[in-house]
Write an enzyme that holds these catalytic residues in place. Structure first.
Site, mmCIF file in Angstrom:
data_model
loop_
_atom_site.group_PDB
_atom_site.id
_atom_site.type_symbol
_atom_site.label_atom_id
_atom_site.label_comp_id
_atom_site.label_asym_id
_atom_site.label_seq_id
_atom_site.Cartn_x
_atom_site.Cartn_y
_atom_site.Cartn_z
ATOM 1 N N HIS A 1 0.808 -1.216 0.000
ATOM 2 C CA HIS A 1 0.000 0.000 0.000
ATOM 3 C C HIS A 1 0.844 1.270 0.000
ATOM 4 O O HIS A 1 0.331 2.351 0.285
ATOM 5 C CB HIS A 1 -0.956 0.005 1.196
ATOM 6 C CG HIS A 1 -1.921 -1.130 1.160
ATOM 7 N ND1 HIS A 1 -2.263 -1.848 2.269
ATOM 8 C CD2 HIS A 1 -2.591 -1.707 0.132
ATOM 9 C CE1 HIS A 1 -3.108 -2.810 1.934
ATOM 10 N NE2 HIS A 1 -3.316 -2.737 0.640
ATOM 11 N N ILE B 1 0.794 6.911 0.024
ATOM 12 C CA ILE B 1 0.256 5.847 0.864
ATOM 13 C C ILE B 1 -1.222 5.645 0.546
ATOM 14 O O ILE B 1 -2.002 6.598 0.586
ATOM 15 C CB ILE B 1 0.407 6.207 2.363
ATOM 16 C CG1 ILE B 1 1.864 6.533 2.696
ATOM 17 C CG2 ILE B 1 -0.130 5.085 3.248
ATOM 18 C CD1 ILE B 1 2.053 7.211 4.043
ATOM 19 N N CYS B 2 -1.589 4.418 0.257
ATOM 20 C CA CYS B 2 -2.993 4.065 0.025
ATOM 21 C C CYS B 2 -3.591 3.677 1.377
ATOM 22 O O CYS B 2 -3.428 2.551 1.843
ATOM 23 C CB CYS B 2 -3.081 2.914 -0.983
ATOM 24 S SG CYS B 2 -4.768 2.374 -1.309
ATOM 25 N N LEU B 3 -4.232 4.637 2.019
ATOM 26 C CA LEU B 3 -4.804 4.431 3.346
ATOM 27 C C LEU B 3 -6.088 5.256 3.423
ATOM 28 O O LEU B 3 -6.045 6.482 3.297
ATOM 29 C CB LEU B 3 -3.790 4.868 4.415
ATOM 30 C CG LEU B 3 -4.127 4.610 5.869
ATOM 31 C CD1 LEU B 3 -4.242 3.114 6.165
ATOM 32 C CD2 LEU B 3 -3.079 5.241 6.780
ATOM 33 N N CYS C 1 -6.512 -1.261 3.427
ATOM 34 C CA CYS C 1 -5.985 0.094 3.185
ATOM 35 C C CYS C 1 -6.504 1.044 4.233
ATOM 36 O O CYS C 1 -7.642 1.072 4.548
ATOM 37 C CB CYS C 1 -6.407 0.610 1.817
ATOM 38 S SG CYS C 1 -5.477 -0.066 0.457
#
EC number: 2.3.2.25
Length: 151
Positions: free
Chosen positions: A83, A90-92, A151
């Site tokens: 992620h 950042i894939c969050l 995520c």
């Protein structure tokens, strides 16, 4: 603007006095501006990132806390994670659509620690090369597609 500064001062103090384990505020980063913070991070013991050092950049707009901060890894060591893109994005979900003013820098840091700590295999997202070539410099301008519920 004043409420944003007041909130950031409060969060800055909390981060200085009680930082999440493995995280340290880079004090020099807040000497000139309250809207850009660098946080040094060390990979947690017993994880695939144990002993590795990373740096996070937090940028706050005048709409904070009603708008999430821009958060990304920066520096020479970007974690290899499903992620985290090689440019530091950042894939969050809490950094975009799941953001709430009730969240804080501390809660974002804890989410990132948890995300890294739960990783079992170091690898980049499947679309890393395409994303890095075509993305905006600001990860908040990305329309994220969450491929899984982690995520």
């Amino acid at each position: 603007m004043a409420s944003m500064q007041k909130r950031l001062q409060k969060e800055l103090l909390a981060l200085q006095n009680d930082p999440p384990a493995g995280m340290t505020l880079n004090e020099r980063s807040v000497q000139n501006t309250i809207t850009e913070w660098f946080i040094d991070m060390e990979g947690a013991q017993g994880t695939v990132y144990e002993g590795e050092k990373f740096q996070l950049l937090f940028k706050f707009s005048s709409r904070y806390p009603f708008e999430s901060p821009q958060v990304m890894f920066t520096g020479e060591n970007i974690p290899v994670h499903p992620h985290v893109y090689s440019n530091g994005h950042i894939c969050l979900s809490i950094l975009t659509e799941d953001w709430s003013p009730a969240l804080s820098v501390q809660s974002v840091c804890l989410s990132i620690i948890s995300m890294l700590s739960s990783c079992k295999e170091k690898r980049r997202p499947p679309d890393n090369s395409f994303y890095v070539k075509t993305c905006n410099k600001n990860p908040k301008k990305t329309k994220w597609w969450y491929h899984d519920d982690t995520c």
